[in-house]
Design a protein around this motif. Structure first.
Motif, short mmCIF file in Angstrom:
data_model
loop_
_atom_site.label_atom_id
_atom_site.label_comp_id
_atom_site.label_asym_id
_atom_site.label_seq_id
_atom_site.Cartn_x
_atom_site.Cartn_y
_atom_site.Cartn_z
N VAL A 1 60.48 102.67 33.11
CA VAL A 1 59.74 103.92 32.91
C VAL A 1 60.49 104.85 31.96
CG1 VAL A 1 58.48 103.84 35.10
CG2 VAL A 1 60.76 104.87 35.03
N GLU B 1 50.75 106.16 39.10
CA GLU B 1 51.50 105.37 40.07
C GLU B 1 50.58 104.99 41.21
OE1 GLU B 1 55.86 105.46 42.26
OE2 GLU B 1 55.16 107.20 41.14
N SER B 2 50.55 103.73 41.55
CA SER B 2 49.59 103.19 42.51
C SER B 2 49.42 104.10 43.72
CB SER B 2 50.03 101.80 42.98
OG SER B 2 50.14 100.91 41.91
N HIS C 1 52.94 97.72 43.95
CA HIS C 1 53.27 99.04 43.42
C HIS C 1 53.36 98.93 41.90
CE1 HIS C 1 55.18 103.07 44.01
NE2 HIS C 1 55.50 102.84 42.74
N ARG C 2 52.59 99.75 41.22
CA ARG C 2 52.53 99.67 39.76
C ARG C 2 52.60 101.07 39.16
NH1 ARG C 2 48.80 96.12 35.82
NH2 ARG C 2 48.92 97.40 33.94
N ILE C 3 53.26 101.15 38.01
CA ILE C 3 53.34 102.40 37.26
C ILE C 3 52.89 102.14 35.83
CG2 ILE C 3 54.87 104.17 36.31
CD1 ILE C 3 56.59 103.89 38.79
N TYR D 1 61.62 103.06 42.09
CA TYR D 1 60.91 102.58 40.91
C TYR D 1 61.20 103.39 39.65
CZ TYR D 1 58.35 100.03 44.47
OH TYR D 1 58.02 99.22 45.53
N LYS D 2 61.80 104.58 39.81
CA LYS D 2 62.02 105.42 38.64
C LYS D 2 63.47 105.87 38.46
CE LYS D 2 58.63 108.32 39.77
NZ LYS D 2 57.92 107.62 40.87
N LEU E 1 51.59 109.84 34.02
CA LEU E 1 52.12 108.69 34.75
C LEU E 1 51.19 108.36 35.90
CD1 LEU E 1 55.78 107.94 35.67
CD2 LEU E 1 54.07 107.95 37.50
N CYS F 1 64.11 107.48 43.63
CA CYS F 1 62.89 106.66 43.69
C CYS F 1 63.26 105.23 43.35
CB CYS F 1 61.85 107.19 42.69
SG CYS F 1 60.42 106.09 42.51
#
Length: 289
Positions: free
Chosen positions: A238, A182-183, A151-153, A212-213, A180, A210
């Motif tokens: 982020v 996001e994968s 998972h990448r941003i 990731y965020k 943004l 989230c």
């Protein structure tokens, strides 16, 4: 997105395809070494601590961490009577987890008759994420689910013209949005507050999380519920989108360089519960020492 959920390459709704002549199996579970120290806390005590965790990616699911039984504290796992059968991995026994005067049934499981092709999970146990107090990588809490290395941003500055219309008026008009990536998702466009008509926004109740965020707040626009969102205090990774606003293209009209944006199939977010005992402080950027 991760390797096997949302629109990842091993997910049922993969956005891409493998360039091979024949059809792939319907399901392709994938196991790999995590190569990070992971710890589990329950009942106020550390019950597992391992540098030999295996991460299992199953189609349509978040990744799950499997710990060697030898890295689990003695007497924490109490066999129960509940058993199930995993469609790929065979018979599964469930444990009650006990520590620090606390006890939770069906809080861990082990596949006991693994097929030969799944030997990586032999002698390993997984803990139900929301049944535990917390999971950690080294001394930092990991929330939501095990971190997916796929998972990448990426966030990029752009000068493209983005206009948002809601009701009878213009809600946002900017030539300096952030995009943004996001994968596995379509790009998300974030607008500076200075380029948004704040009077068009009505704060909506409830926030989402989230892994990731961070925590997202929502806004209604001209009767469209939760048509915009903002990570008011986005996590360090982020930070550039903190306080900016993004808009749902299926709720309001969003045009990029004159072309209307439309939601892409399969872009809905897979909901998951919040970790037990997760506080707002731990869900904020300050979770990092």
């Amino acid at each position: 997105m991760g390797l096997s959920w949302q629109q990842g390459p091993l997910a049922p709704g993969a956005v891409g395809r493998f360039l091979v002549p024949g059809p792939l199996p319907e399901r392709m579970p994938f196991a790999e070494p995590l190569r990070r120290r992971m710890r589990v806390r329950f009942g106020g005590a550390w019950i597992a601590d391992s540098e030999d965790v295996v991460l299992l990616h199953e189609p349509g699911r978040y990744p799950v961490a499997y710990f060697p039984l030898g890295d689990v504290t003695d007497d924490v796992l109490q066999p129960g009577e509940h058993t199930t059968r995993h469609r790929d991995l065979g018979p599964t026994v469930w444990y009650t987890v006990r520590a620090g005067g606390h006890s939770t049934p069906r809080a861990a499981w082990q596949h006991t008759e693994l097929p030969r092709y799944a030997g990586e999970l032999e002698g390993r146990v997984a803990f139900a994420w929301r049944a535990m107090d917390a999971f950690y990588e080294e001394d930092e809490r990991i929330v939501g689910h095990a971190a997916d290395g796929y998972h990448r941003i990426d966030i990029r500055r752009t000068s493209r013209h983005l206009v948002v219309r809601g009701g009878d008026g213009i809600v946002a008009d900017t030539t300096s949005p952030l995009v943004l990536y996001e994968s596995g998702f379509a790009p998300r466009w974030y607008v500076p507050r200075a380029d948004v008509d704040a009077s068009a926004l009505t704060a909506a109740e409830g926030r989402t999380f989230c892994p990731y965020k961070g925590l997202a707040s929502y806004y209604d626009i001209a009767g469209a519920r939760r048509a915009a969102w903002s990570y008011e205090d986005a996590w360090t990774e982020v930070r550039r989108i903190s306080g900016l606003l993004s808009f749902e293209a299926d709720q309001v009209e969003v045009r990029l360089d004159g072309t209307r944006l439309r939601p892409e199939p399969g872009q809905g977010v897979v909901a998951h519960g919040v970790d037990r005992d997760l506080t707002l402080d731990e869900a904020s950027p300050g979770r990092h020492p």
